[in-house]
Design a protein around this motif. Structure first.
Motif, PDB file in Angstrom:
ATOM      1  N   ILE A  18       0.819  -1.226   0.000  1.00  0.00           N
ATOM      2  CA  ILE A  18       0.000   0.000   0.000  1.00  0.00           C
ATOM      3  C   ILE A  18       0.849   1.270   0.000  1.00  0.00           C
ATOM      4  O   ILE A  18       0.683   2.119  -0.880  1.00  0.00           O
ATOM      5  N   PRO A  19       1.813   1.426   0.931  1.00  0.00           N
ATOM      6  CA  PRO A  19       2.603   2.673   0.896  1.00  0.00           C
ATOM      7  C   PRO A  19       3.418   2.831  -0.396  1.00  0.00           C
ATOM      8  O   PRO A  19       3.546   3.932  -0.921  1.00  0.00           O
ATOM      9  N   LEU A  20       3.932   1.692  -0.920  1.00  0.00           N
ATOM     10  CA  LEU A  20       4.708   1.760  -2.171  1.00  0.00           C
ATOM     11  C   LEU A  20       3.818   2.189  -3.341  1.00  0.00           C
ATOM     12  O   LEU A  20       4.223   2.976  -4.191  1.00  0.00           O
ATOM     13  N   LEU A  21       2.604   1.662  -3.360  1.00  0.00           N
ATOM     14  CA  LEU A  21       1.671   2.001  -4.447  1.00  0.00           C
ATOM     15  C   LEU A  21       1.258   3.464  -4.380  1.00  0.00           C
ATOM     16  O   LEU A  21       1.180   4.149  -5.407  1.00  0.00           O
ATOM     17  N   ILE A  22       1.017   3.954  -3.180  1.00  0.00           N
ATOM     18  CA  ILE A  22       0.645   5.372  -3.038  1.00  0.00           C
ATOM     19  C   ILE A  22       1.809   6.252  -3.498  1.00  0.00           C
ATOM     20  O   ILE A  22       1.611   7.272  -4.171  1.00  0.00           O
ATOM     21  N   GLU A  23       3.014   5.821  -3.197  1.00  0.00           N
ATOM     22  CA  GLU A  23       4.219   6.553  -3.636  1.00  0.00           C
ATOM     23  C   GLU A  23       4.290   6.596  -5.162  1.00  0.00           C
ATOM     24  O   GLU A  23       4.765   7.570  -5.755  1.00  0.00           O
ATOM     25  N   CYS A  24       3.750   5.559  -5.809  1.00  0.00           N
ATOM     26  CA  CYS A  24       3.765   5.487  -7.283  1.00  0.00           C
ATOM     27  C   CYS A  24       2.879   6.545  -7.947  1.00  0.00           C
ATOM     28  O   CYS A  24       2.967   6.765  -9.143  1.00  0.00           O
ATOM     29  N   PHE A  25       2.002   7.194  -7.165  1.00  0.00           N
ATOM     30  CA  PHE A  25       1.189   8.271  -7.737  1.00  0.00           C
ATOM     31  C   PHE A  25       2.070   9.436  -8.180  1.00  0.00           C
ATOM     32  O   PHE A  25       1.631  10.308  -8.916  1.00  0.00           O
ATOM     33  N   ASP A  44      -0.319  17.727  -3.240  1.00  0.00           N
ATOM     34  CA  ASP A  44       0.177  17.350  -4.558  1.00  0.00           C
ATOM     35  C   ASP A  44      -1.026  16.931  -5.391  1.00  0.00           C
ATOM     36  O   ASP A  44      -1.636  15.888  -5.156  1.00  0.00           O
ATOM     37  N   THR A  45      -1.379  17.760  -6.356  1.00  0.00           N
ATOM     38  CA  THR A  45      -2.590  17.527  -7.145  1.00  0.00           C
ATOM     39  C   THR A  45      -2.573  16.174  -7.829  1.00  0.00           C
ATOM     40  O   THR A  45      -3.584  15.479  -7.882  1.00  0.00           O
ATOM     41  N   GLN A  46      -1.414  15.801  -8.368  1.00  0.00           N
ATOM     42  CA  GLN A  46      -1.328  14.524  -9.072  1.00  0.00           C
ATOM     43  C   GLN A  46      -1.645  13.370  -8.124  1.00  0.00           C
ATOM     44  O   GLN A  46      -2.416  12.483  -8.457  1.00  0.00           O
ATOM     45  N   VAL A  47      -1.069  13.410  -6.937  1.00  0.00           N
ATOM     46  CA  VAL A  47      -1.330  12.368  -5.940  1.00  0.00           C
ATOM     47  C   VAL A  47      -2.824  12.354  -5.600  1.00  0.00           C
ATOM     48  O   VAL A  47      -3.475  11.306  -5.611  1.00  0.00           O
ATOM     49  N   GLN A  48      -3.388  13.528  -5.352  1.00  0.00           N
ATOM     50  CA  GLN A  48      -4.802  13.619  -4.970  1.00  0.00           C
ATOM     51  C   GLN A  48      -5.717  13.042  -6.053  1.00  0.00           C
ATOM     52  O   GLN A  48      -6.680  12.348  -5.753  1.00  0.00           O
ATOM     53  N   LYS A  49      -5.396  13.332  -7.314  1.00  0.00           N
ATOM     54  CA  LYS A  49      -6.234  12.834  -8.416  1.00  0.00           C
ATOM     55  C   LYS A  49      -6.294  11.311  -8.418  1.00  0.00           C
ATOM     56  O   LYS A  49      -7.360  10.721  -8.536  1.00  0.00           O
ATOM     57  N   TYR A  50      -5.129  10.684  -8.285  1.00  0.00           N
ATOM     58  CA  TYR A  50      -5.099   9.215  -8.319  1.00  0.00           C
ATOM     59  C   TYR A  50      -5.671   8.608  -7.041  1.00  0.00           C
ATOM     60  O   TYR A  50      -6.239   7.516  -7.084  1.00  0.00           O
TER      61      TYR A  50
END
Length: 195
Positions: A34-41, A75-81
Motif C-alpha cells: 500500500i505505501p509503495l503504491l501510493i508513492e507510485c502516484f 500534490d494535485t497529481q497524488v490527490q487525483k489518483y
C-alpha cells in the motif's frame, strides 16, 4: 507469485513497464504494498500511476485509510489518483472524504471528486455538487452537471435548469446539463401545453 524483494527492486526500475508490473504484483503484499503504491502516484509515467490506483482498489478496504491520508497531501497529481482509487474501491465510507474534497482550492480535485461521487451515486453529495454549478472553472461546472445526472435526484433539476440558462453561448455545457436533466426526469424539459 513474484517475491516482495524483487517487486521492491522493480518499482525503482528505469523501465516503466517493470514498474507497472511491480504495481500489479504488490497486490499480493498489501501491508508493504500500500505505501509503495501510493508513492507510485508521483511516478512520471501515467500507466504506472494508473496501475497503482487499480492495484490499491483491488486490495480494497485496507487501502482506504492510507489513501485518505494521502488525500491531504499538497500534490494535485497524488490527490487525483487517490480519488480514482477511492472511487474504484466504492466503499460507502469514502463518500464523506470525497465530499470534503469538493471544497479543494484546486479545480482538478473538485472536478475529479464530483465525477467520482456521481459515479458512486453518493446521494449526500447532491447539495455540495449543486453548489459547484456556480464554480469559476468550466470543467468543474461541467463535471458537476454530469454528476448530478448520475445521482438522479429530482431537487437537482431546477439548479441545472438555472445553470443552463446562465450558460449563454456555451453549447457544450448546455448539452451536458440537458442530458443530466433528462436522466433525472425524462419529462422535465417538456413544455406544458396550454389548456
Amino acid at each position: 507469485m513474484t517475491d516482495l524483494s524483487t517487486l521492491q527492486e522493480n518499482i525503482k526500475s528505469e523501465d516503466y513497464e517493470l514498474r507497472e508490473e511491480a504495481c500489479k504484483g504488490l497486490i499480493d503484499y498489501p501491508e508493504e504494498g500500500i505505501p509503495l503504491l501510493i508513492e507510485c502516484f508521483k511516478d512520471k509515467n501515467p500507466y504506472v500511476r494508473f496501475q497503482a490506483a487499480k492495484s490499491l482498489a483491488e486490495i480494497g478496504t485496507d487501502s482506504i485509510q492510507p489513501l485518505i491520508s494521502a488525500l491531504q497531501e499538497d500534490d494535485t497529481q497524488v490527490q487525483k489518483y487517490v480519488i480514482v482509487a477511492l472511487k474504484d474501491i466504492g466503499d460507502d465510507t469514502v463518500g464523506e472524504q470525497l465530499i470534503e474534497s469538493l471544497k479543494s482550492d484546486n479545480f482538478a480535485i473538485r472536478k475529479f471528486s464530483a465525477k467520482a461521487l456521481g459515479e458512486m451515486e453518493v446521494s449526500e453529495a447532491v447539495d455540495p455538487i449543486i453548489e459547484l454549478l456556480e464554480d469559476d472553472d468550466w470543467g468543474v461546472r461541467t463535471s458537476a452537471a454530469n454528476a448530478l445526472g448520475n445521482l438522479k435526484e429530482e431537487r437537482a433539476i431546477e439548479p441545472l435548469k438555472t445553470a443552463r440558462r446562465l450558460a449563454k453561448g456555451d453549447k457544450e455545457f448546455k448539452k451536458v446539463a440537458t442530458k443530466s436533466i433528462k436522466k433525472i426526469n425524462p419529462n422535465a424539459l417538456k413544455r406544458k401545453k396550454k389548456s
